[in-house]
Enzyme design. Sequence first.
Site, PDB file in Angstrom:
ATOM      1  N   ILE A 255       0.844  -1.227  -0.001  1.00 47.55           N
ATOM      2  CA  ILE A 255       0.097   0.121  -0.029  1.00 47.55           C
ATOM      3  C   ILE A 255       0.859   1.336   0.163  1.00 47.55           C
ATOM      4  CG2 ILE A 255      -1.752   1.322   1.364  1.00 47.55           C
ATOM      5  CD1 ILE A 255      -2.977  -0.989   2.025  1.00 47.55           C
ATOM      6  N   LYS A 257       3.443   1.440  -1.288  1.00 45.03           N
ATOM      7  CA  LYS A 257       3.996   2.042  -2.629  1.00 45.03           C
ATOM      8  C   LYS A 257       2.894   2.540  -3.697  1.00 45.03           C
ATOM      9  CE  LYS A 257       6.429  -0.667  -6.596  1.00 45.03           C
ATOM     10  NZ  LYS A 257       6.743  -1.804  -6.990  1.00 45.03           N
ATOM     11  N   LYS A 258       1.660   2.030  -3.461  1.00 43.77           N
ATOM     12  CA  LYS A 258       0.670   2.650  -4.165  1.00 43.77           C
ATOM     13  C   LYS A 258       0.411   4.111  -3.706  1.00 43.77           C
ATOM     14  CE  LYS A 258      -2.222  -1.688  -5.124  1.00 43.77           C
ATOM     15  NZ  LYS A 258      -0.884  -2.545  -4.788  1.00 43.77           N
ATOM     16  N   ILE A 259       0.434   4.264  -2.455  1.00 42.52           N
ATOM     17  CA  ILE A 259       0.372   5.754  -2.007  1.00 42.52           C
ATOM     18  C   ILE A 259       1.300   6.497  -2.588  1.00 42.52           C
ATOM     19  CG2 ILE A 259       0.689   7.277  -0.132  1.00 42.52           C
ATOM     20  CD1 ILE A 259      -0.391   5.148   1.772  1.00 42.52           C
ATOM     21  N   ILE A 262       0.231   7.199  -6.323  1.00 45.80           N
ATOM     22  CA  ILE A 262      -0.898   8.256  -6.021  1.00 45.80           C
ATOM     23  C   ILE A 262      -0.175   9.570  -5.924  1.00 45.80           C
ATOM     24  CG2 ILE A 262      -2.870   8.871  -5.231  1.00 45.80           C
ATOM     25  CD1 ILE A 262      -3.382   6.045  -4.647  1.00 45.80           C
TER      26      ILE A 262
END
Length: 588
Positions: A255, A257-259, A262
């Site tokens: 997560i 990494k996803k943050i 984004i």
Amino acid sequence: MIFDGVKFLILPNASTAALQFITKLIEDNGGHVIERMSEVHGKILVLVNDSYVTEDYKLRDEKYFRKEFQLDYDAVWQFIFDHDLPCLNVSSVSDWIAKGELNVAHIALIDTSALENDETQENFPSSSANSEQPSPACTAEMKDTKTSHSESETDIEGFVEMSPSSNSPMPAPSVIPDPPVIKANEKYVRLTEIPRMNSQLIDAMQRLYKKYDIKGDHFRSRGYKLAKASIEKCPFQIKSGEQAQLELANIGPSIAKKIQTILASGTLPGLDDSSELDQRLEYFTNCHGIGTHTAKRWLALQYTSFTDVLRGSPQEFVSGWPSLLGWSYFEDWSRKISRTECEKHLSVVKQCLSEIDPDCQVELQGSYNRGSQTCGDIDLLFFKENCDNLVVIAEIFERLVSLLHSRGYIQCILQLTPDLFDEFKSKLKGIFDKCELPFPAKNHFGNDRHIHKYYLGVKLTKHQYRSEELLRAGQYLHLKPCDNFMSSSSKKSENPCRRLDFFCCKWSELGAARIQWTGSGEFNRWIRLRAAKMGYKLTQHGLFKGGQKLESFDEGVIFDTLDVPRIPPEEREQGLWMTKLNEKNTVA
DNA sequence: AGGCAATACTG
DNA sequence: CAGTAT
DNA sequence: GCCT
């Protein structure tokens, strides 16, 4: 409107003419001003009458402040402390309206140390965080301000301007090195933006949660749900994935990494393009009785609508007849229910119950009990003093359902006893006829004599119903046009059919049952996991150790035994309770 | 690597 | 038992 | 998915 969906609490009261004017301003701009204690829950912007706020943002005249208080003084402050609610001057309202935006991207503290709400350790030293630079123009959407010194999450600290119209800058506040870390029950209330801090991230987590939820990837989905909760309660602007992983619970490498993606790019690949297949899956699972397995199976058979299923695999709806009702009420059951309507349903049921057995009691549970403004369904818990005989309750249930049905309140029932079948037969047959399915024999519908829970579809009469409640209740789901012929949902502003759940419990298990049915689901999982770790087992029947029941009647004793505070229902929403005992995220 | 709440009802 | 529900 |  700039205050859409925002709740305000005006302290100590909103009675003066000036404050009534402010109240009207707020409501004219889409906001809501809290009037009763029952509305004190969720996210709230606290507004303090300017005359009680000193120039250095402390509370003054506490005696009078308390005296003028409209609601329960201690309860309100407890709530504010527990949730780190922002406290601002009432005069902020005119500022926002003048600027046309709800700009709370400043952090200010109103020092409430005058309050003697002490119970934990010592007071914090008198340092209160102050602004470093008032930057009135900056909104929640701030860019790289200064380099992040230490881990101070705060970029934007500044006090909200007091003067309603003048633009005279704030007196330069004294600079204090680091803002104190704000923890629950400390003497400071942090001002933080409320509407949606980190909203983009929260939205992404929500979508990922949903995506894996409908796929049936239970645990991964839950991972995103918990991550979302962590971000929602995060009081500062997240600036990097690494930071989030470091400082928040439930954010791991993936997560994080996803943050990071984004934050850097503004989007997350694969988020917006929710595939065609996912959408079909979601459509099916929105129907009561259709879970991920069934939805996936239907998808594999190339079905796109309920009508497809009906044509291709009619047997699906014969064996799973409750989903036929889920289809019929697909739209109504997706609509939210106001608190006042919940209360009306309770009184309808109570009335009939008193005619059957005046000693039997019923109370609202579920999201209503947790203080939600709108509820997805209505949960009622039945019990009778000193009665541990569930057969007795089950018989009351059956008579109650029968009576409520005969008075036109109950529209449908998702589970039957042999006796009730006779009463609901014609209604059911009508539904089967509408889609030209053969009507099965009686024994196809439920053979248990005594049932301890009922899932019902109910309607208030037009007379009882106030349609303005509906209009406020927002968006809801719609059937595909080809599926519409089966719909029994109400028209635009008519009284919709509601989902009503009946549960019952033994008198001796009232406490454990209340915990279960008050929820939230996440709260139950959290506290039960905690119980298990401590060697207990917690269920709706009680708290057990080694197969032996320790407590089931007194909710408080159960909390005590598990060594958790007696968390009131309003604080059992997703996310609020986690941080209390979850050591990790109170990291400075 | 293994756990992730625990239970009720239905076919 | 699996599936869906709370 | 995350936590232990």
